[in-house]
Write a protein that holds these residues in place. Structure first.
Motif, PDB file in Angstrom:
ATOM      1  N   ASP A 159       0.855  -1.194   0.000  1.00 43.27           N
ATOM      2  CA  ASP A 159       0.000   0.000   0.000  1.00 43.27           C
ATOM      3  C   ASP A 159       0.885   1.236   0.000  1.00 43.27           C
ATOM      4  N   ASN A 160       0.243   2.415  -0.132  1.00 43.18           N
ATOM      5  CA  ASN A 160       0.893   3.723   0.006  1.00 43.18           C
ATOM      6  C   ASN A 160       2.164   3.823  -0.837  1.00 43.18           C
ATOM      7  N   HIS A 161       2.025   3.692  -2.153  1.00 44.00           N
ATOM      8  CA  HIS A 161       3.193   3.782  -3.013  1.00 44.00           C
ATOM      9  C   HIS A 161       2.878   4.594  -4.260  1.00 44.00           C
ATOM     10  N   VAL A 162       3.944   4.984  -4.955  1.00 39.88           N
ATOM     11  CA  VAL A 162       3.856   5.685  -6.227  1.00 39.88           C
ATOM     12  C   VAL A 162       4.506   4.797  -7.279  1.00 39.88           C
ATOM     13  N   VAL A 217       6.045  -0.699 -13.756  1.00 41.08           N
ATOM     14  CA  VAL A 217       7.411  -1.044 -14.128  1.00 41.08           C
ATOM     15  C   VAL A 217       8.383  -0.671 -13.013  1.00 41.08           C
ATOM     16  N   VAL A 218       7.980   0.313 -12.187  1.00 41.57           N
ATOM     17  CA  VAL A 218       8.733   0.649 -10.987  1.00 41.57           C
ATOM     18  C   VAL A 218       7.747   1.230  -9.984  1.00 41.57           C
ATOM     19  N   ALA A 219       7.906   0.860  -8.711  1.00 41.76           N
ATOM     20  CA  ALA A 219       7.027   1.360  -7.655  1.00 41.76           C
ATOM     21  C   ALA A 219       7.851   1.533  -6.386  1.00 41.76           C
ATOM     22  N   VAL A 220       7.665   2.664  -5.720  1.00 44.20           N
ATOM     23  CA  VAL A 220       8.407   2.949  -4.481  1.00 44.20           C
ATOM     24  C   VAL A 220       7.442   3.510  -3.445  1.00 44.20           C
ATOM     25  N   PRO A 221       7.738   3.329  -2.173  1.00 40.76           N
ATOM     26  CA  PRO A 221       6.881   3.906  -1.129  1.00 40.76           C
ATOM     27  C   PRO A 221       6.804   5.417  -1.278  1.00 40.76           C
ATOM     28  N   ALA A 222       5.629   5.981  -1.036  1.00 39.05           N
ATOM     29  CA  ALA A 222       5.426   7.423  -1.155  1.00 39.05           C
ATOM     30  C   ALA A 222       6.287   8.147  -0.126  1.00 39.05           C
ATOM     31  N   ALA A 223       7.143   9.059  -0.606  1.00 36.55           N
ATOM     32  CA  ALA A 223       8.057   9.767   0.290  1.00 36.55           C
ATOM     33  C   ALA A 223       8.651  10.945  -0.470  1.00 36.55           C
ATOM     34  N   VAL A 258      11.614  11.045   3.881  1.00 36.12           N
ATOM     35  CA  VAL A 258      10.477  11.262   4.777  1.00 36.12           C
ATOM     36  C   VAL A 258       9.222  10.675   4.132  1.00 36.12           C
ATOM     37  N   THR A 259       8.558   9.767   4.838  1.00 33.98           N
ATOM     38  CA  THR A 259       7.364   9.107   4.303  1.00 33.98           C
ATOM     39  C   THR A 259       6.207  10.090   4.166  1.00 33.98           C
ATOM     40  N   VAL A 260       5.461   9.953   3.069  1.00 33.00           N
ATOM     41  CA  VAL A 260       4.243  10.731   2.847  1.00 33.00           C
ATOM     42  C   VAL A 260       3.060   9.767   2.873  1.00 33.00           C
ATOM     43  N   ASN A 261       2.095  10.014   3.747  1.00 37.49           N
ATOM     44  CA  ASN A 261       0.906   9.170   3.850  1.00 37.49           C
ATOM     45  C   ASN A 261      -0.136   9.659   2.857  1.00 37.49           C
ATOM     46  N   LYS A 305      15.809  10.956 -22.260  1.00 37.33           N
ATOM     47  CA  LYS A 305      14.923   9.807 -22.051  1.00 37.33           C
ATOM     48  C   LYS A 305      14.876   9.435 -20.559  1.00 37.33           C
ATOM     49  N   VAL A 306      14.592  10.437 -19.754  1.00 38.18           N
ATOM     50  CA  VAL A 306      14.538  10.253 -18.301  1.00 38.18           C
ATOM     51  C   VAL A 306      13.207  10.803 -17.788  1.00 38.18           C
ATOM     52  N   LEU A 307      12.535   9.988 -16.982  1.00 40.33           N
ATOM     53  CA  LEU A 307      11.282  10.379 -16.341  1.00 40.33           C
ATOM     54  C   LEU A 307      11.539  10.582 -14.850  1.00 40.33           C
ATOM     55  N   ASN A 308      11.191  11.759 -14.328  1.00 35.34           N
ATOM     56  CA  ASN A 308      11.332  12.064 -12.902  1.00 35.34           C
ATOM     57  C   ASN A 308       9.957  12.292 -12.285  1.00 35.34           C
ATOM     58  N   VAL A 309       9.716  11.645 -11.140  1.00 33.93           N
ATOM     59  CA  VAL A 309       8.470  11.831 -10.383  1.00 33.93           C
ATOM     60  C   VAL A 309       8.861  12.280  -8.977  1.00 33.93           C
ATOM     61  N   THR A 310       8.283  13.387  -8.537  1.00 31.89           N
ATOM     62  CA  THR A 310       8.613  13.975  -7.235  1.00 31.89           C
ATOM     63  C   THR A 310       7.322  14.334  -6.519  1.00 31.89           C
ATOM     64  N   ILE A 311       7.280  14.106  -5.202  1.00 32.74           N
ATOM     65  CA  ILE A 311       6.131  14.530  -4.403  1.00 32.74           C
ATOM     66  C   ILE A 311       6.638  15.203  -3.141  1.00 32.74           C
ATOM     67  N   ALA A 312       5.765  16.014  -2.536  1.00 31.38           N
ATOM     68  CA  ALA A 312       6.085  16.675  -1.264  1.00 31.38           C
ATOM     69  C   ALA A 312       4.790  17.153  -0.639  1.00 31.38           C
ATOM     70  N   PRO A 313       4.742  17.288   0.675  1.00 32.60           N
ATOM     71  CA  PRO A 313       3.559  17.856   1.320  1.00 32.60           C
ATOM     72  C   PRO A 313       3.273  19.260   0.802  1.00 32.60           C
ATOM     73  N   PHE A 314       2.009  19.634   0.851  1.00 34.28           N
ATOM     74  CA  PHE A 314       1.523  20.922   0.359  1.00 34.28           C
ATOM     75  C   PHE A 314       2.335  22.064   0.969  1.00 34.28           C
ATOM     76  N   MET A 315       2.679  23.072   0.168  1.00 33.18           N
ATOM     77  CA  MET A 315       3.379  24.298   0.549  1.00 33.18           C
ATOM     78  C   MET A 315       4.888  24.114   0.686  1.00 33.18           C
ATOM     79  N   LEU A 316       5.415  22.874   0.674  1.00 32.96           N
ATOM     80  CA  LEU A 316       6.858  22.700   0.683  1.00 32.96           C
ATOM     81  C   LEU A 316       7.399  22.908  -0.734  1.00 32.96           C
ATOM     82  N   PRO A 317       8.621  23.464  -0.869  1.00 34.34           N
ATOM     83  CA  PRO A 317       9.189  23.609  -2.208  1.00 34.34           C
ATOM     84  C   PRO A 317       9.513  22.247  -2.812  1.00 34.34           C
TER      85      PRO A 317
END
Length: 668
Positions: free
Chosen positions: A159-162, A172-178, A187-190, A208-220
């Motif tokens: 569960d809880n992955h991107v 094709v690739v999956a990692v815990p949300a963080a 830092v884990t993101v729920n 030919k590179v795909l980047n996926v980035t996440i962060a809590p709201f309002m963080l740069p």
């Protein structure tokens, strides 16, 4: 049909084709209140009354889709195997559940056709089904934000992955949300935490590179992406594709929301204005009425007393806080712009709480704060001053400096004076100062040579702006590594203008007391008492040595022994051993020509005679390769060591964190 008619039809079709290909290369939604005409929605998808895009609600076995209604050109020409276009998108998602177990997630989707057909809810996220899962003919690309927790064969993480999905619900690739902090801490993101999360998806077609980035709201945006995948999307994309979102529920349910969204091909997606984004509606959760009734009957009499006591406590606390935040303004203070109310700075730093301290020194402390009305993070420097002499002149100059705008200057946003305290408000730099990267042995990350060289050029550009391009000449008077601050992308910015002096172009600076930091003060100041642009050039030369050598200007190797950096470099240059001074932490991973240029340029800038030094504009020309620093240049140094002379000068010194103090009563 005659030839002219045929030509007219052909030109019309060509014009229509060009217009069609030019459609929908970029869009920006800061909320979706007026966006219904631009979106194609089906299933449970809708736009709430306050402008939030809702993909699903809390019904079971439900699917929702929302796509931008115009197609996006993703491949220039399918017939000649042109590369897929680069694209960039950012959006804010929010997954809210009220039943304790959410399901099953949502995805950003790029698909050749809409509406999506032959899809199932639950684990398939409304993207595919058991009939078409894994088919290469799907031409489907998705970034999933999966919250499901079961063991069916298509689930690639508990569960809880991107994950990155290509024609198949099994990523094709999956990692815990963080997300990664500036110190590279994971830092884990729920995803089911109920709080908004910002996501950035960037594809570079050349690399030919795909980047996926996440962060809590309002963080740069974090410097390091969560997923960085080498992949060619050309076989996946058709010439025109649709972009949007898909979400589904199963046995368990969640509300899946999108608060804002931007997209662009071939360049970075426009930044969202986070302060303008609407928030999802919240549903009240009912409590068991029987127990509430019993508790109410027992507590009702006690609550009356408690409320009265609490009221008295809050009134007393309010009055105390008002006294702490009060300020008596002198009439002249109202004459100068960029003044912040003290109460805003007090609240933004949680009452100047010790938990918000970024650094401290002889001048006072620097606090991390938030300007709530602008939702902006700032750094607030609190200077404790024992004399009012020169304060009015100082604030006049601060108000003028507040008008400066340059990408390599930390903007002075404003000031505030309260009693004996002076507060300076600057832009907040999340990566701190350059000296911590160079000298802090506890820091896990080290700057590469390319990053160091880029920072040196950034500061040179900033000094050119101060010396030549702004409306007045600004002499910084405290150029050093601890006053070089790094933003989220590690761009160098010159900060701390507490010692800066201004004078008109073409005029001579006034004589003043000598201020600055030992090791950076130019030798002529002891004779003239005039800080000039040449003084800044000298200090910049010492900064060049610091970055190249990884050593402080003066280092004490024993109680009575010290190594003066500039003397050491000069001696090694005289012995034709210049490259022996290089920072060993670089592990020989540097450009030799750039390194020699930096070291020789440091010698050029730190010459004893001010007239022999280059201007900062000449320095930038050397660093950019527009001018060549000749090997035949003769460096002019006095016999008496200038840095040892520095140690005899009266000065306003740095404290342990390297930040210089401001002396209002000494030469302002």
């Amino acid at each position: 049909m005659n030839n002219s008619s045929v030509s007219l039809v052909c030109y019309s079709l060509l014009f229509f084709s060009i217009c069609l290909s030019a459609l929908a290369t970029e869009f920006l939604f800061n909320g979706f209140r007026d966006a219904a005409k631009n979106l194609s929605m089906d299933g449970a998808a809708l736009i709430t009354s306050n402008g939030v895009l809702q993909i699903t609600n809390d019904s079971m076995r439900q699917i929702g889709h929302a796509f931008f209604s115009s197609r996006m050109l993703m491949v220039k020409d399918e017939s000649v195997s042109s590369p897929a276009l680069s694209f960039s998108t950012t959006f804010v998602l929010d997954i809210i559940t009220y039943n304790g177990s959410g399901g099953t997630g949502m995805a950003f989707v790029i698909a050749p056709f809409i509406p999506l057909s032959r899809v199932e809810s639950g684990q398939f996220l409304g993207l595919l089904s058991t009939q078409n899962n894994g088919n290469v003919s799907n031409h489907l690309f998705a970034i999933e934000f999966d919250t499901v927790d079961n063991t069916r064969k298509y689930i690639d993480f508990p569960d809880n992955h991107v994950g990155v999905d290509i024609n198949d619900i099994q990523s094709v690739v999956a990692v815990p949300a963080a997300y990664h902090t500036a110190e590279l801490k994971n830092v884990t993101v729920n995803l089911l935490g109920g709080e908004p999360i910002q996501a950035w998806i960037d594809y570079n077609s050349a690399a030919k590179v795909l980047n996926v980035t996440i962060a809590p709201f309002m963080l740069p945006k974090p410097y390091q992406p969560l997923i960085s995948l080498s992949i060619d999307l050309l076989p996946i994309f058709k010439e025109y594709m649709y972009v949007g979102f898909s979400a589904a529920t199963g046995k368990f349910t969640s509300y899946h929301y999108v608060l804002g969204w931007s997209f662009s091909t071939n360049e970075s997606a426009p930044n969202l204005t986070l302060s303008e984004l609407p928030l999802p509606p919240r549903k009240k959760v009912n409590s068991p009425t029987s127990r509430i009734g019993t508790v109410k009957s027992v507590l009702v009499s006690s609550l009356i007393t408690l409320v009265f006591v609490l009221f008295l406590f809050l009134v007393s606390k309010y009055l105390r806080n008002q006294r702490k935040q009060s300020e008596n303004l002198e009439d002249w203070e109202l004459e100068y712009p960029n003044r912040f109310p003290y109460k805003d700075l007090y609240r933004g730093t949680k009452g100047f709480n010790e938990t918000e301290v970024l650094g401290s020194g002889g001048f006072g402390k620097v606090y991390k704060g938030t300007l709530w009305h602008a939702k902006k993070q700032v750094a607030i420097k609190k200077i404790s001053n024992t004399s009012n002499q020169g304060v009015r002149e100082f604030i006049a100059e601060l108000s003028s400096l507040g008008q400066m705008r340059h990408r390599n200057i930390v903007q002075l946003l404003g000031w505030c004076k309260r009693n004996e305290d002076l507060l300076l408000v600057y832009d907040y730099m999340p990566n701190g100062s350059l000296d911590t990267f160079l000298f802090d042995d506890n820091r896990s990350t080290n700057l590469s040579w390319n990053q160091r060289f880029k920072i040196l050029k950034d500061i040179a550009f900033g000094l050119v702006y101060l010396h030549e391009d702004w409306e007045q000449v600004v002499v910084h008077r405290d150029v050093k590594s601890s006053n070089v601050l790094l933003d989220a992308e590690l761009n160098g910015r010159l900060g701390d203008f507490g010692l800066a002096r201004l004078y008109e172009h073409g005029k001579n600076p006034h004589t003043t007391h000598i201020v600055g930091t030992v090791g950076y003060i130019s030798p002529e100041l002891s004779h003239t008492g005039k800080a000039t642009t040449g003084s800044d050039v000298f200090a910049y030369g010492i900064l060049l040595f610091e970055v190249a050598c990884g050593r402080r200007p003066i280092e004490h190797t024993a109680p009575s022994t010290q190594v003066v950096l500039i003397d050491w470099v000069r001696e090694c240059h005289t012995m034709n051993k210049l490259l022996t001074v290089i920072d060993p932490r670089l592990n020989e991973n540097y450009d030799k020509e750039e390194m020699e240029l930096v070291l020789k340029l440091g010698l050029f800038c730190s010459q004893s005679i001010p007239e022999a030094r280059p201007t900062m504009r000449q320095v930038t020309n050397y660093l950019n390769g527009n001018d060549i620093l000749s090997d035949d240049v003769v460096f002019v140094f006095s016999k008496e060591n200038s840095l040892r002379l520095n140690s005899q000068l009266p000065y306003t010194s740095s404290s342990k964190d390297g930040m210089s103090s401001t002396s209002l009563s000494q030469g302002r």
